[in-house]
Design an enzyme around this catalytic site. Structure first.
Site, PDB file in Angstrom:
ATOM      1  N   ASP A   1      69.324  81.987 -26.729  1.00 51.72           N
ATOM      2  CA  ASP A   1      69.969  81.603 -25.472  1.00 51.72           C
ATOM      3  C   ASP A   1      70.529  82.865 -24.835  1.00 51.72           C
ATOM      4  OD1 ASP A   1      71.357  80.555 -23.354  1.00 51.72           O
ATOM      5  OD2 ASP A   1      72.372  78.995 -24.509  1.00 51.72           O
TER       6      ASP A   1
ATOM      7  N   GLU B   1      71.296  82.847 -21.552  1.00 51.62           N
ATOM      8  CA  GLU B   1      71.881  82.228 -20.373  1.00 51.62           C
ATOM      9  C   GLU B   1      70.781  81.968 -19.345  1.00 51.62           C
ATOM     10  OE1 GLU B   1      73.723  80.047 -19.481  1.00 51.62           O
ATOM     11  OE2 GLU B   1      75.684  80.974 -19.631  1.00 51.62           O
TER      12      GLU B   1
ATOM     13  N   GLY C   1      77.303  78.805 -22.903  1.00 52.73           N
ATOM     14  CA  GLY C   1      78.188  79.784 -22.299  1.00 52.73           C
ATOM     15  C   GLY C   1      79.204  79.218 -21.340  1.00 52.73           C
ATOM     16  N   ASP C   2      78.897  78.079 -20.709  1.00 52.30           N
ATOM     17  CA  ASP C   2      79.828  77.467 -19.749  1.00 52.30           C
ATOM     18  C   ASP C   2      80.577  76.290 -20.363  1.00 52.30           C
ATOM     19  OD1 ASP C   2      77.747  75.697 -19.973  1.00 52.30           O
ATOM     20  OD2 ASP C   2      77.187  75.703 -17.862  1.00 52.30           O
TER      21      ASP C   2
END
Length: 349
Positions: free
Chosen positions: A230, A232, A310-311
């Site tokens: 990942d 992003e 990430g979020d």
């Protein structure tokens, strides 16, 4: 207390010296530091065992009572069995008894102090995450009862003020050992380097993590689950873009109880590269699932994430046993040494 016990004592894994540091033992972080080109650990975590002979603190902390979002209750650090290198799972049992307990902190064994605590609100999930159930998964490692980090959806850990991690276009390595039998299709069960603001603002290369789970965006061979990367803006099994062309027939479905995965990047050259290698932490054997071109743009920020995207996308779950992030891309020979080290730990034995 701490990692080791009395000076000069011996136990499973080696002898301990003055100050508690284990002088005979070699863990993954020792091997990373000893590579032909050293790639030192800058964040290293395990609820199972010691990862560095230079570390002499507790492995993790548990909370009895209190909020599952990380407040209140009574706290206890869980260290190692006396003279050994494995977590003292029995001390957790004695402390928690029949009460509910959560894992409130994962101590960083790299020496950087990049401890992980429950993740705060993000731009996708705008509420804080939960701490994992400390009793969720017990296992035996070389005859010792220990616990994994058993996360469910809405659990997650993060450190947005970590120090010493790769930033910008710096090279990085990350490995982990996980329960290969437990995953879902949620986004995104990641471990590695993330943004510092718990957000996603578009573009790739602001994260550098290893993902474990079933089909999400892209797929590997078979029906999954797979280790993926990942970065992003997408999860990759191969290639340099989140497209059908990046789908990999060389990324195997995981069939191992104790699964071992590596993602490593070298992104500061004219042609950025990344590689993913996977294997069995019990019996060994490693497959290079991908080694080639990476996305072109990188701007790593150096936070640490475990269990979410990430979020703060926290719809995924899994069970984490150990892992580390390195400054620099480790060699293939070092990858093999790390796998052999996890085999020697005796997962499931």
């Amino acid at each position: 207390g701490g990692a080791g016990g009395a000076a000069g004592t011996t136990g499973a894994g080696g002898a301990t010296g003055a100050g508690g540091a284990n002088v005979a033992f070699q863990g993954p972080c020792d091997l990373y530091a000893a590579g032909t080109t050293p790639t030192p650990c800058v964040a290293a975590f395990s609820t199972v065992r010691l990862l560095s002979s230079k570390y002499s603190g507790p492995l993790y902390q548990v909370r009895m009572g209190g909020s599952n979002s990380g407040t209140g209750g009574t706290l206890k650090d869980i260290g190692l069995i006396a003279g050994g290198v494995f977590a003292d799972g029995l001390s957790q049992d004695a402390f928690c008894g029949t009460s509910a307990c959560s894992i409130s902190k994962l101590y960083d064994q790299s020496g950087k102090g990049n401890d992980l605590t429950v993740e705060g609100a993000g731009c996708y999930v705008k509420t804080p995450d939960h701490e994992s159930n400390a009793k969720g998964h017990s296992l035996t490692v070389s005859g010792h009862k220990v616990y994994g980090l058993y996360t469910v959806s809405m659990d997650g850990y993060r450190n947005d003020v970590a120090t010493g991690l790769p930033t910008g276009t710096a090279a990085q390595g990350v490995y982990e050992v996980v329960d290969g039998t437990r995953s879902n299709t949620g986004c995104c069960w990641d471990f590695g380097s993330a943004r510092r603001d718990n957000c996603y603002t578009g573009g790739t290369g602001t994260m550098d993590t290893i993902f474990f789970g079933k089909s999400f965006w892209m797929t590997g061979a078979g029906n999954g689950p797979w280790f993926m990367a990942d970065f992003e803006g997408g999860v990759w099994t191969g290639g340099s873009a989140k497209t059908a062309a990046g789908q990999s027939n060389t990324d195997p479905s995981v069939t191992w109880d104790y699964a071992f995965g590596i993602v490593k990047t070298n992104t500061n050259g004219s042609t950025p590269q990344w590689a993913m290698r996977v294997g069995d932490a019990q019996s060994g054997g490693m497959t290079t699932a991908y080694d080639g071109q990476a996305p072109a743009n990188w701007n790593l920020q150096g936070a640490v994430v475990l269990g979410t995207g990430g979020d703060n996308s926290n719809g995924s779950y899994g069970t984490f046993f150990e892992g580390a992030i390195t400054l620099g891309r480790p060699s293939d020979a070092t990858d093999l040494a790390i796998l052999q080290n996890t085999q020697a730990a005796g997962y499931g034995k």
